[in-house]
Enzyme design. Sequence first.
Site, PDB file in Angstrom:
ATOM      1  N   ASP A  78       0.858  -1.073   0.029  1.00 29.21           N
ATOM      2  CA  ASP A  78       0.025   0.040  -0.048  1.00 29.21           C
ATOM      3  C   ASP A  78       0.988   1.156   0.068  1.00 29.21           C
ATOM      4  OD1 ASP A  78      -2.133  -1.766   0.327  1.00 29.21           O
ATOM      5  OD2 ASP A  78      -2.772  -0.931   2.284  1.00 29.21           O
ATOM      6  N   HIS A 135       5.007  -7.162   0.203  1.00 24.92           N
ATOM      7  CA  HIS A 135       4.783  -8.795  -0.395  1.00 24.92           C
ATOM      8  C   HIS A 135       5.254  -8.714  -1.865  1.00 24.92           C
ATOM      9  CE1 HIS A 135       1.744  -9.766   2.802  1.00 24.92           C
ATOM     10  NE2 HIS A 135       2.045  -8.465   2.952  1.00 24.92           N
ATOM     11  N   SER A 241       8.818   3.701   4.884  1.00 22.63           N
ATOM     12  CA  SER A 241       9.919   4.233   3.719  1.00 22.63           C
ATOM     13  C   SER A 241       9.349   3.798   2.207  1.00 22.63           C
ATOM     14  CB  SER A 241      11.062   3.589   4.099  1.00 22.63           C
ATOM     15  OG  SER A 241      12.272   4.163   3.331  1.00 22.63           O
TER      16      SER A 241
END
Length: 279
Positions: A78, A135, A241
């Site tokens: 995200d 992921h 980050s």
Amino acid sequence: MPKHAISRLAGKLAEAKMGWLTTKLISMFIKAYGINMNEAKLKKASDFDTFNNFFTRELEEGARTINNDESTICYPVDGAISQQGDIIDGQLIQAKGFNYSVTSLLGGDEKTAAPFQGGKFSCIYLAPKDYHRIHMPIAATLREMIYVPGELFSVNPLTARNVPDLFARNERVVAIFDTEMGEMAMVLVGATIVASIETTWAGTITPPAGKDIFRWQYPKDGADAITFNKGDEMGRFKLGSTVVSTFAPKMLADFAPDAGPGKVTRLGEVYASLDQSKT
């Protein structure tokens, strides 16, 4: 500003179990950033004994759907796309007027960078409100991990527009993967107040910060090979980050029509199509 010292201090505080004070800080953070706790597995501030456990919170099952179309890659996190495009003459775009080299990004070794010359790249920024686990965008086998020491500049969009070579100067962890479609690198970039970068296969890589580049090699097959399915967790940031990914030439056919700088990304949604001429 002593960015490393401040970041490590923030990391110690984020790992501290401070009872009601931890709960209060988490509650304030949720309110300040408008975090949707309905999609988290644990939903109340009091469910977390440290700030870092909250920050790297697991999502509720079904909160994200991994698109398993084998002709595509999906978003690994995200966040929001900072830049994406072609690697031209060994250069990636950081912001208007600022480029940086794929060789320096991956640790300064030309042999490591060679497979990505003429390929494509993607840079996605994670804001404080975002889910901070990373992921896999495609099924892959880990081949190499590289720890690259560096600065801890902020990596927000304003800094990216003003600090040359930002992502090639900050501390980072580089993971090189083999996929059926070609080689891929995922670079987890540290930043100010980022207290830790972890991977699922090696745990915490930093801190402590080092002064030398370190490399770890992994077998490509056999019982000790480290393999991932599309959508598997591969790492996480404690306090946020940026992830920069590089792809071998002709691995990607094109990015999705709605993908581009500023696009809000959601883990698992289609990001780009694979070049089917290679299959």
